[in-house]
Scaffold this active site. Sequence first.
Site, PDB file in Angstrom:
ATOM      1  N   SER A 215     138.107   1.147 100.470  1.00 10.32           N
ATOM      2  CA  SER A 215     139.119   0.914  99.445  1.00 10.32           C
ATOM      3  C   SER A 215     138.727  -0.300  98.628  1.00 10.32           C
ATOM      4  O   SER A 215     138.577  -1.405  99.164  1.00 10.32           O
ATOM      5  CB  SER A 215     140.481   0.669 100.097  1.00 10.32           C
ATOM      6  OG  SER A 215     141.343   0.094  99.136  1.00 10.32           O
TER       7      SER A 215
ATOM      8  N   HIS B  57     137.619   4.817  97.448  1.00  7.65           N
ATOM      9  CA  HIS B  57     139.075   4.983  97.434  1.00  7.65           C
ATOM     10  C   HIS B  57     139.655   3.989  96.417  1.00  7.65           C
ATOM     11  O   HIS B  57     139.515   2.775  96.565  1.00  7.65           O
ATOM     12  CB  HIS B  57     139.598   4.710  98.843  1.00  7.65           C
ATOM     13  CG  HIS B  57     141.061   4.896  99.000  1.00  7.65           C
ATOM     14  ND1 HIS B  57     141.637   6.112  99.323  1.00  7.65           N
ATOM     15  CD2 HIS B  57     142.096   4.015  98.907  1.00  7.65           C
ATOM     16  CE1 HIS B  57     142.952   5.973  99.423  1.00  7.65           C
ATOM     17  NE2 HIS B  57     143.258   4.708  99.169  1.00  7.65           N
TER      18      HIS B  57
ATOM     19  N   ASP C  80     142.874   2.546  94.685  1.00  5.71           N
ATOM     20  CA  ASP C  80     144.332   2.426  94.826  1.00  5.71           C
ATOM     21  C   ASP C  80     144.972   2.050  93.496  1.00  5.71           C
ATOM     22  O   ASP C  80     144.789   0.950  92.988  1.00  5.71           O
ATOM     23  CB  ASP C  80     144.659   1.347  95.869  1.00  5.71           C
ATOM     24  CG  ASP C  80     144.374   1.811  97.291  1.00  5.71           C
ATOM     25  OD1 ASP C  80     144.860   2.893  97.660  1.00  5.71           O
ATOM     26  OD2 ASP C  80     143.672   1.090  98.019  1.00  5.71           O
TER      27      ASP C  80
ATOM     28  N   MET D 119     148.457   1.344  91.669  1.00  8.56           N
ATOM     29  CA  MET D 119     149.856   0.993  92.003  1.00  8.56           C
ATOM     30  C   MET D 119     150.579   0.539  90.735  1.00  8.56           C
ATOM     31  O   MET D 119     149.970  -0.079  89.860  1.00  8.56           O
ATOM     32  CB  MET D 119     149.879  -0.154  93.012  1.00  8.56           C
ATOM     33  CG  MET D 119     149.053   0.090  94.254  1.00  8.56           C
ATOM     34  SD  MET D 119     149.310  -1.242  95.443  1.00  8.56           S
ATOM     35  CE  MET D 119     148.001  -0.882  96.623  1.00  8.56           C
TER      36      MET D 119
ATOM     37  N   HIS E  88     143.971   7.190  94.671  1.00  8.57           N
ATOM     38  CA  HIS E  88     145.215   7.213  95.460  1.00  8.57           C
ATOM     39  C   HIS E  88     146.334   6.690  94.564  1.00  8.57           C
ATOM     40  O   HIS E  88     146.451   5.483  94.331  1.00  8.57           O
ATOM     41  CB  HIS E  88     145.021   6.327  96.709  1.00  8.57           C
ATOM     42  CG  HIS E  88     146.222   6.278  97.594  1.00  8.57           C
ATOM     43  ND1 HIS E  88     146.343   5.397  98.644  1.00  8.57           N
ATOM     44  CD2 HIS E  88     147.374   6.999  97.599  1.00  8.57           C
ATOM     45  CE1 HIS E  88     147.500   5.581  99.256  1.00  8.57           C
ATOM     46  NE2 HIS E  88     148.152   6.544  98.628  1.00  8.57           N
TER      47      HIS E  88
ATOM     48  N   MET F 286     149.666   5.529  93.890  1.00 11.50           N
ATOM     49  CA  MET F 286     150.932   5.017  94.448  1.00 11.50           C
ATOM     50  C   MET F 286     151.821   4.656  93.266  1.00 11.50           C
ATOM     51  O   MET F 286     152.091   3.486  92.991  1.00 11.50           O
ATOM     52  CB  MET F 286     150.641   3.818  95.365  1.00 11.50           C
ATOM     53  CG  MET F 286     150.068   4.247  96.704  1.00 11.50           C
ATOM     54  SD  MET F 286     149.325   2.893  97.586  1.00 11.50           S
ATOM     55  CE  MET F 286     147.751   2.861  96.767  1.00 11.50           C
TER      56      MET F 286
ATOM     57  N   MET G 206     149.525   7.904 105.802  1.00 12.15           N
ATOM     58  CA  MET G 206     149.518   6.437 105.685  1.00 12.15           C
ATOM     59  C   MET G 206     149.756   5.826 107.067  1.00 12.15           C
ATOM     60  O   MET G 206     150.724   6.187 107.749  1.00 12.15           O
ATOM     61  CB  MET G 206     150.622   5.957 104.734  1.00 12.15           C
ATOM     62  CG  MET G 206     150.437   6.345 103.275  1.00 12.15           C
ATOM     63  SD  MET G 206     148.911   5.791 102.484  1.00 12.15           S
ATOM     64  CE  MET G 206     148.917   4.022 102.786  1.00 12.15           C
TER      65      MET G 206
ATOM     66  N   GLY H  43     146.582  -4.220 101.069  1.00  7.54           N
ATOM     67  CA  GLY H  43     145.489  -4.120 102.038  1.00  7.54           C
ATOM     68  C   GLY H  43     145.721  -5.118 103.162  1.00  7.54           C
ATOM     69  O   GLY H  43     146.590  -5.990 103.074  1.00  7.54           O
TER      70      GLY H  43
ATOM     71  N   ASP I 196     145.007   6.153 106.210  1.00  6.36           N
ATOM     72  CA  ASP I 196     144.825   5.012 105.291  1.00  6.36           C
ATOM     73  C   ASP I 196     145.696   3.855 105.747  1.00  6.36           C
ATOM     74  O   ASP I 196     146.927   3.963 105.741  1.00  6.36           O
ATOM     75  CB  ASP I 196     145.206   5.456 103.863  1.00  6.36           C
ATOM     76  CG  ASP I 196     145.028   4.356 102.823  1.00  6.36           C
ATOM     77  OD1 ASP I 196     144.456   3.292 103.155  1.00  6.36           O
ATOM     78  OD2 ASP I 196     145.464   4.576 101.673  1.00  6.36           O
ATOM     79  N   GLY I 197     145.041   2.756 106.093  1.00  6.26           N
ATOM     80  CA  GLY I 197     145.761   1.526 106.405  1.00  6.26           C
ATOM     81  C   GLY I 197     145.416   0.956 107.763  1.00  6.26           C
ATOM     82  O   GLY I 197     145.690   1.572 108.787  1.00  6.26           O
TER      83      GLY I 197
ATOM     84  N   GLY J 238     139.566  -0.646 103.960  1.00  6.40           N
ATOM     85  CA  GLY J 238     139.472  -1.657 102.912  1.00  6.40           C
ATOM     86  C   GLY J 238     138.961  -2.965 103.453  1.00  6.40           C
ATOM     87  O   GLY J 238     137.775  -3.284 103.360  1.00  6.40           O
ATOM     88  N   SER J 239     139.858  -3.707 104.094  1.00  2.54           N
ATOM     89  CA  SER J 239     139.466  -5.039 104.586  1.00  2.54           C
ATOM     90  C   SER J 239     138.376  -4.948 105.649  1.00  2.54           C
ATOM     91  O   SER J 239     137.523  -5.830 105.742  1.00  2.54           O
ATOM     92  CB  SER J 239     140.690  -5.792 105.111  1.00  2.54           C
ATOM     93  OG  SER J 239     141.485  -4.962 105.914  1.00  2.54           O
TER      94      SER J 239
HETATM   95  C1  DX5 Z   1     147.487   0.395 100.992  1.00  4.69           C
HETATM   96  C2  DX5 Z   1     146.338   1.122 100.360  1.00  4.69           C
HETATM   97  C3  DX5 Z   1     145.136   1.132 101.196  1.00  4.69           C
HETATM   98  C4  DX5 Z   1     144.551  -0.222 101.479  1.00  4.69           C
HETATM   99  C5  DX5 Z   1     143.876  -0.142 102.806  1.00  4.69           C
HETATM  100  O1  DX5 Z   1     148.642   0.685 100.299  1.00  4.69           O
HETATM  101  O2  DX5 Z   1     146.703   2.463 100.096  1.00  4.69           O
HETATM  102  O3  DX5 Z   1     144.153   2.005 100.667  1.00  4.69           O
HETATM  103  O4  DX5 Z   1     143.637  -0.659 100.535  1.00  4.69           O
HETATM  104  O5  DX5 Z   1     143.402  -1.390 103.139  1.00  4.69           O
HETATM  105  P1  DX5 Z   1     143.141  -1.786 104.651  1.00  4.69           P
HETATM  106  O6  DX5 Z   1     142.046  -0.883 105.151  1.00  4.69           O
HETATM  107  O7  DX5 Z   1     142.747  -3.213 104.563  1.00  4.69           O
HETATM  108  O8  DX5 Z   1     144.425  -1.593 105.400  1.00  4.69           O
HETATM  109 ZN    ZN Z   2     145.072   3.801  99.609  1.00  2.00          ZN
END
Ligand code: DX5
Ligand code: ZN
Length: 240
Positions: free
Chosen positions: A10, A33, A35, A37, A77, A79, A148, A155, A188-189, A210-211
């Site tokens: 992500s 990925h 995101d 928002m 993605h 959101m 999710m 993240g 995801d998450g 992501g992280s």
């Molecule tokens: C959260 C996002 C994720 C996020 C995941 O709302 O949809 O894609 O970037 O990050 P990590 O892997 O750090 O939880």
């Molecule tokens: Zn996401």
Amino acid sequence: MDSIFKVAPSILSADFCNLQRDLELVSNSDFVHIDVMDYHFVPNLTIGEPVVERIVEVVNDINQKNKNGHVLFTDVHLMIENPDRWAENYAEMGVSSITFHYNATSAPIRLARRLRSLGVRASISLRPAESADGILDILDEFDMILVMTVEPGFGGQKFLENQMNKVSLLRCAIEKLESTKRPILQVDGGVSRKNVEMVAKAGANATVAGSAVYGAQNPREEVEIIRNLGSSAFAASWKR
Ligand code: DX5
Ligand code: ZN
């Protein structure tokens, strides 16, 4: 797109001022990925159409330069509220797939069919408090289901293990479909090398990270580690 278990870094955890560098860094992964928002569907605001358009160009460039034939796909993605209105704009940019939220759309089948007719893969996402019931009978309308494992918006949050029953329920329903109609099941998450085996055993065959990827010393290597752990665990639990 042929690994048993797919990894989608992500870019929410990338450096937004060095996106090209950070996309190249994970060119060995399966999907990027992205995101999106809108401050309404989730309490955060990220990037929108102009930036996604440029990301698609950069990823196309990476794919052209890639000599071993590996293709990096792009998954947006969304959101956002009202994906029925906005998703098509992303489809026209040439992204590979679009993930929209079950409770943000008024007509998931119509939207999925519209996206597919534009040559884009359609993916639907459930928030942690939403059960799989509403989509169990329409799984074949989608190319990917996203569960999710945190509340969407940020993240670096803690992984919700209580989502694993939902993942298993969806995997069992997916296995009943004809093999050509089976959507990818992604989480995801909060997923990292520490818990990816758990999600794969539960039935996911893809994860966002992501992280865990961008926070690693070597993001490229981290993608491989997460993918290998996920692939072995999935293969051991869910024979194809
Ligand atoms: C959260 C996002 C994720 C996020 C995941 O709302 O949809 O894609 O970037 O990050 P990590 O892997 O750090 O939880
Ligand atoms: Zn996401």
